[in-house]
Motif scaffolding. Structure first.
Motif, PDB file in Angstrom:
ATOM      1  N   GLU A  57       0.820  -1.213   0.000  1.00 27.00           N
ATOM      2  CA  GLU A  57       0.000   0.000   0.000  1.00 27.00           C
ATOM      3  C   GLU A  57       0.855   1.264   0.000  1.00 27.00           C
ATOM      4  OE1 GLU A  57      -3.027  -0.055   2.964  1.00 27.00           O
ATOM      5  OE2 GLU A  57      -4.139  -1.636   1.933  1.00 27.00           O
ATOM      6  N   ARG A  58       2.055   1.172   0.502  1.00 29.39           N
ATOM      7  CA  ARG A  58       2.960   2.324   0.503  1.00 29.39           C
ATOM      8  C   ARG A  58       3.299   2.751  -0.925  1.00 29.39           C
ATOM      9  NH1 ARG A  58       4.664   6.328   3.673  1.00 29.39           N
ATOM     10  NH2 ARG A  58       6.889   6.596   3.654  1.00 29.39           N
ATOM     11  N   PHE A  59       3.417   1.768  -1.825  1.00 28.37           N
ATOM     12  CA  PHE A  59       3.773   2.050  -3.207  1.00 28.37           C
ATOM     13  C   PHE A  59       2.571   2.012  -4.153  1.00 28.37           C
ATOM     14  CE2 PHE A  59       7.743   0.501  -1.333  1.00 28.37           C
ATOM     15  CZ  PHE A  59       8.568   1.565  -1.648  1.00 28.37           C
ATOM     16  N   SER A  60       1.361   2.091  -3.631  1.00 25.07           N
ATOM     17  CA  SER A  60       0.168   1.996  -4.483  1.00 25.07           C
ATOM     18  C   SER A  60      -0.488   3.355  -4.705  1.00 25.07           C
ATOM     19  CB  SER A  60      -0.834   1.032  -3.868  1.00 25.07           C
ATOM     20  OG  SER A  60      -1.337   1.560  -2.662  1.00 25.07           O
ATOM     21  N   TYR A  61       0.244   4.423  -4.530  1.00 23.10           N
ATOM     22  CA  TYR A  61      -0.231   5.781  -4.799  1.00 23.10           C
ATOM     23  C   TYR A  61      -1.505   6.123  -4.021  1.00 23.10           C
ATOM     24  CZ  TYR A  61       3.107   5.306  -8.567  1.00 23.10           C
ATOM     25  OH  TYR A  61       4.235   5.084  -9.285  1.00 23.10           O
ATOM     26  N   GLY A  62      -1.561   5.727  -2.769  1.00 25.44           N
ATOM     27  CA  GLY A  62      -2.678   6.097  -1.914  1.00 25.44           C
ATOM     28  C   GLY A  62      -3.893   5.202  -1.996  1.00 25.44           C
ATOM     29  N   GLU A  63      -3.870   4.194  -2.845  1.00 24.12           N
ATOM     30  CA  GLU A  63      -5.003   3.258  -2.949  1.00 24.12           C
ATOM     31  C   GLU A  63      -4.860   2.166  -1.896  1.00 24.12           C
ATOM     32  OE1 GLU A  63      -7.636   3.523  -4.982  1.00 24.12           O
ATOM     33  OE2 GLU A  63      -6.783   5.412  -5.691  1.00 24.12           O
ATOM     34  N   SER A  64      -5.990   1.659  -1.422  1.00 21.51           N
ATOM     35  CA  SER A  64      -5.946   0.580  -0.434  1.00 21.51           C
ATOM     36  C   SER A  64      -7.111  -0.364  -0.652  1.00 21.51           C
ATOM     37  CB  SER A  64      -5.995   1.147   0.983  1.00 21.51           C
ATOM     38  OG  SER A  64      -7.229   1.790   1.203  1.00 21.51           O
ATOM     39  N   LEU A  86      -5.446 -11.842  -1.121  1.00 15.95           N
ATOM     40  CA  LEU A  86      -4.382 -11.200  -1.883  1.00 15.95           C
ATOM     41  C   LEU A  86      -4.843 -10.856  -3.296  1.00 15.95           C
ATOM     42  CD1 LEU A  86      -1.422 -10.305  -1.956  1.00 15.95           C
ATOM     43  CD2 LEU A  86      -0.860 -12.602  -2.759  1.00 15.95           C
ATOM     44  N   VAL A  87      -5.488 -11.803  -3.967  1.00 16.43           N
ATOM     45  CA  VAL A  87      -5.957 -11.563  -5.335  1.00 16.43           C
ATOM     46  C   VAL A  87      -6.986 -10.441  -5.357  1.00 16.43           C
ATOM     47  CG1 VAL A  87      -7.307 -12.572  -7.232  1.00 16.43           C
ATOM     48  CG2 VAL A  87      -5.419 -13.849  -6.223  1.00 16.43           C
ATOM     49  N   LYS A  88      -7.974 -10.523  -4.472  1.00 17.91           N
ATOM     50  CA  LYS A  88      -9.018  -9.488  -4.417  1.00 17.91           C
ATOM     51  C   LYS A  88      -8.404  -8.128  -4.067  1.00 17.91           C
ATOM     52  CE  LYS A  88     -13.414  -8.234  -4.159  1.00 17.91           C
ATOM     53  NZ  LYS A  88     -14.352  -8.278  -5.241  1.00 17.91           N
ATOM     54  N   GLY A  89      -7.434  -8.118  -3.145  1.00 18.42           N
ATOM     55  CA  GLY A  89      -6.778  -6.876  -2.761  1.00 18.42           C
ATOM     56  C   GLY A  89      -6.003  -6.244  -3.897  1.00 18.42           C
ATOM     57  N   ILE A  90      -5.274  -7.044  -4.644  1.00 19.12           N
ATOM     58  CA  ILE A  90      -4.505  -6.518  -5.777  1.00 19.12           C
ATOM     59  C   ILE A  90      -5.432  -5.942  -6.836  1.00 19.12           C
ATOM     60  CG2 ILE A  90      -3.044  -7.213  -7.728  1.00 19.12           C
ATOM     61  CD1 ILE A  90      -1.606  -9.097  -5.759  1.00 19.12           C
ATOM     62  N   VAL A  91      -6.532  -6.635  -7.098  1.00 15.45           N
ATOM     63  CA  VAL A  91      -7.488  -6.141  -8.097  1.00 15.45           C
ATOM     64  C   VAL A  91      -8.110  -4.831  -7.627  1.00 15.45           C
ATOM     65  CG1 VAL A  91      -9.709  -6.627  -9.200  1.00 15.45           C
ATOM     66  CG2 VAL A  91      -7.956  -8.391  -9.118  1.00 15.45           C
ATOM     67  N   GLU A  92      -8.480  -4.742  -6.347  1.00 16.24           N
ATOM     68  CA  GLU A  92      -9.090  -3.513  -5.838  1.00 16.24           C
ATOM     69  C   GLU A  92      -8.102  -2.352  -5.813  1.00 16.24           C
ATOM     70  OE1 GLU A  92     -10.915  -4.249  -2.069  1.00 16.24           O
ATOM     71  OE2 GLU A  92     -12.648  -5.225  -2.977  1.00 16.24           O
ATOM     72  N   VAL A  93      -6.848  -2.611  -5.474  1.00 12.74           N
ATOM     73  CA  VAL A  93      -5.841  -1.546  -5.460  1.00 12.74           C
ATOM     74  C   VAL A  93      -5.603  -1.023  -6.866  1.00 12.74           C
ATOM     75  CG1 VAL A  93      -3.376  -1.088  -5.078  1.00 12.74           C
ATOM     76  CG2 VAL A  93      -4.709  -2.210  -3.303  1.00 12.74           C
ATOM     77  N   SER A  94      -5.732  -1.889  -7.864  1.00 19.70           N
ATOM     78  CA  SER A  94      -5.537  -1.442  -9.248  1.00 19.70           C
ATOM     79  C   SER A  94      -6.718  -0.639  -9.765  1.00 19.70           C
ATOM     80  CB  SER A  94      -5.282  -2.646 -10.163  1.00 19.70           C
ATOM     81  OG  SER A  94      -6.456  -3.399 -10.326  1.00 19.70           O
ATOM     82  N   GLY A  95      -7.802  -0.593  -8.992  1.00 22.57           N
ATOM     83  CA  GLY A  95      -8.936   0.228  -9.376  1.00 22.57           C
ATOM     84  C   GLY A  95      -9.989  -0.484 -10.194  1.00 22.57           C
ATOM     85  N   ARG A  96      -9.931  -1.801 -10.233  1.00 22.77           N
ATOM     86  CA  ARG A  96     -10.907  -2.566 -11.008  1.00 22.77           C
ATOM     87  C   ARG A  96     -11.753  -3.434 -10.087  1.00 22.77           C
ATOM     88  NH1 ARG A  96      -6.871  -5.576 -14.511  1.00 22.77           N
ATOM     89  NH2 ARG A  96      -5.332  -4.603 -13.207  1.00 22.77           N
ATOM     90  N   THR A  97     -12.764  -4.025 -10.639  1.00 19.33           N
ATOM     91  CA  THR A  97     -13.574  -4.986  -9.898  1.00 19.33           C
ATOM     92  C   THR A  97     -13.630  -6.285 -10.690  1.00 19.33           C
ATOM     93  OG1 THR A  97     -15.611  -4.241 -10.943  1.00 19.33           O
ATOM     94  CG2 THR A  97     -15.026  -3.224  -8.834  1.00 19.33           C
TER      95      THR A  97
END
Length: 129
Positions: free
Chosen positions: A32-39, A88-99
């Motif tokens: 999350e530190r390197f995800s430009y403020g997305e969580s 982890l998979v759901k978190g990565i997808v959500e951090v990328s801004g998709r569903t």
């Protein structure tokens, strides 16, 4: 063949799961530190899966759990791994801004593995004479 989970084995698994819990927390913080403020709440709560595993093995060491034989132990460990992977998979997808709904099979498989772990841990085979 003797395959019960002993106190020594339960304590080894307990400390392994505590280590995985700490790793999950650190991984989430760094990601999350390197995800430009997305969580993502799924990624933030990913550490609960190995923490639950640690608590079950703590209870196993005290003799108050269904994880008593090799089959139930392996199925339980697999269920915890699948839950952590789903988060982890759901978190990565959500951090990328998709569903997506790609994580749904993970939850079904984890539920099935957990249920099988309960069944194999509670039902005891008949001893041969």
């Amino acid at each position: 063949m003797f395959t019960s989970v002993t106190k020594k084995s339960a304590s080894k698994h307990f400390f392994t799961y505590i280590g995985l819990t700490i790793f999950s927390l650190i991984f989430t913080f760094v990601y999350e530190r390197f995800s430009y403020g997305e969580s993502s709440m799924f990624m933030r709560m990913m550490f609960f899966a190995p923490l639950a595993g640690a608590m079950i093995y703590l209870l196993t060491g005290m003799g108050m759990s269904w994880v008593r034989n090799r089959a139930s132990k392996l199925l339980f460990n697999s269920a915890i791994a699948v839950v952590a992977s789903a988060c982890l998979v759901k978190g990565i997808v959500e951090v990328s801004g998709r569903t997506t709904s790609v994580d749904m099979p993970y939850w079904y498989v984890a539920s099935g593995l957990f249920f099988l772990s309960l069944i194999t841990g509670i039902i005891r085979p008949k001893k041969l004479a």
